[in-house]
Design a protein around this motif. Sequence first.
Motif, PDB file in Angstrom:
ATOM      1  N   ARG A  20       0.831  -1.205   0.000  1.00  0.00           N
ATOM      2  CA  ARG A  20       0.000   0.000   0.000  1.00  0.00           C
ATOM      3  C   ARG A  20       0.867   1.257   0.000  1.00  0.00           C
ATOM      4  N   ARG A  21       1.907   1.259   0.835  1.00  0.00           N
ATOM      5  CA  ARG A  21       2.778   2.436   0.907  1.00  0.00           C
ATOM      6  C   ARG A  21       3.489   2.675  -0.420  1.00  0.00           C
ATOM      7  N   HIS A  22       3.852   1.610  -1.109  1.00  0.00           N
ATOM      8  CA  HIS A  22       4.495   1.794  -2.407  1.00  0.00           C
ATOM      9  C   HIS A  22       3.479   2.151  -3.489  1.00  0.00           C
ATOM     10  N   ASP A  23       2.269   1.666  -3.376  1.00  0.00           N
ATOM     11  CA  ASP A  23       1.215   2.077  -4.310  1.00  0.00           C
ATOM     12  C   ASP A  23       0.957   3.578  -4.192  1.00  0.00           C
ATOM     13  N   GLU A  28       7.408  13.268  -4.495  1.00  0.00           N
ATOM     14  CA  GLU A  28       8.755  13.804  -4.303  1.00  0.00           C
ATOM     15  C   GLU A  28       9.797  12.688  -4.164  1.00  0.00           C
ATOM     16  N   MET A  29       9.384  11.499  -3.720  1.00  0.00           N
ATOM     17  CA  MET A  29      10.293  10.361  -3.658  1.00  0.00           C
ATOM     18  C   MET A  29      10.597   9.872  -5.074  1.00  0.00           C
ATOM     19  N   ILE A  30       9.584   9.769  -5.891  1.00  0.00           N
ATOM     20  CA  ILE A  30       9.773   9.372  -7.288  1.00  0.00           C
ATOM     21  C   ILE A  30      10.667  10.377  -8.001  1.00  0.00           C
ATOM     22  N   GLU A  31      10.407  11.647  -7.786  1.00  0.00           N
ATOM     23  CA  GLU A  31      11.212  12.700  -8.399  1.00  0.00           C
ATOM     24  C   GLU A  31      12.684  12.572  -8.009  1.00  0.00           C
ATOM     25  N   MET A  32      12.943  12.321  -6.721  1.00  0.00           N
ATOM     26  CA  MET A  32      14.321  12.175  -6.258  1.00  0.00           C
ATOM     27  C   MET A  32      14.984  10.957  -6.901  1.00  0.00           C
ATOM     28  N   LEU A  33      14.292   9.832  -6.953  1.00  0.00           N
ATOM     29  CA  LEU A  33      14.867   8.625  -7.549  1.00  0.00           C
ATOM     30  C   LEU A  33      15.271   8.878  -8.994  1.00  0.00           C
ATOM     31  N   LYS A  34      14.399   9.524  -9.738  1.00  0.00           N
ATOM     32  CA  LYS A  34      14.708   9.820 -11.139  1.00  0.00           C
ATOM     33  C   LYS A  34      15.849  10.831 -11.245  1.00  0.00           C
ATOM     34  N   TYR A  36      18.311  11.165  -9.332  1.00  0.00           N
ATOM     35  CA  TYR A  36      19.569  10.509  -9.008  1.00  0.00           C
ATOM     36  C   TYR A  36      19.873   9.323  -9.928  1.00  0.00           C
ATOM     37  N   GLY A  37      19.139   9.220 -11.033  1.00  0.00           N
ATOM     38  CA  GLY A  37      19.487   8.279 -12.089  1.00  0.00           C
ATOM     39  C   GLY A  37      18.871   6.903 -12.024  1.00  0.00           C
ATOM     40  N   ALA A  38      17.767   6.728 -11.314  1.00  0.00           N
ATOM     41  CA  ALA A  38      17.112   5.417 -11.228  1.00  0.00           C
ATOM     42  C   ALA A  38      16.147   5.218 -12.399  1.00  0.00           C
ATOM     43  N   HIS A  39      16.172   4.025 -12.963  1.00  0.00           N
ATOM     44  CA  HIS A  39      15.276   3.623 -14.046  1.00  0.00           C
ATOM     45  C   HIS A  39      14.807   2.199 -13.769  1.00  0.00           C
ATOM     46  N   ASP A  40      13.641   1.862 -14.284  1.00  0.00           N
ATOM     47  CA  ASP A  40      13.160   0.477 -14.242  1.00  0.00           C
ATOM     48  C   ASP A  40      13.284  -0.144 -12.844  1.00  0.00           C
ATOM     49  N   TYR A  41      12.786   0.544 -11.853  1.00  0.00           N
ATOM     50  CA  TYR A  41      12.881   0.091 -10.465  1.00  0.00           C
ATOM     51  C   TYR A  41      11.678  -0.786 -10.147  1.00  0.00           C
ATOM     52  N   SER A  42      11.943  -2.027  -9.744  1.00  0.00           N
ATOM     53  CA  SER A  42      10.890  -2.972  -9.378  1.00  0.00           C
ATOM     54  C   SER A  42      11.245  -3.632  -8.054  1.00  0.00           C
ATOM     55  N   ILE A  43      10.221  -3.924  -7.261  1.00  0.00           N
ATOM     56  CA  ILE A  43      10.401  -4.685  -6.030  1.00  0.00           C
ATOM     57  C   ILE A  43       9.396  -5.831  -6.058  1.00  0.00           C
TER      58      ILE A  43
END
Length: 104
Positions: A20-23, A28-34, A36-43
């Motif tokens: 739920r928390r990831h849904d 702003e967390m997504i913005e930061m990940l992008k 800092y160069g993150a792509h195709d992030y899956s858990i």
Amino acid sequence: MIRKAFVMHVFGDCHEEYKRRHDEIWPEMIEMLKEYGAHDYSIFLDPTTGRLFAYLVIEDEERWSKTAETEICQKWWAYMKDVMETNEDHSPVSLELKEVFYLK
């Protein structure tokens, strides 16, 4: 691009809350990940063990390592500490995996 994979652990009674928390991940967390160069992030979750498998592609190791210093990352870690195994600084206990095979 650099492929990274690691494992973490979510507590047994918190699987749905973790999802739920990831849904509802903060924009702003997504913005930061992008940023800092993150792509195709899956858990992925193994519900029988609570083991999480994470995979992402990053642009640069040094840039990626600085995500931990951001205010939003620190806030996210504090938010997630009650549903998963964490270190004293609230970062997730994680084990980086070594790539042994890749089919392009």
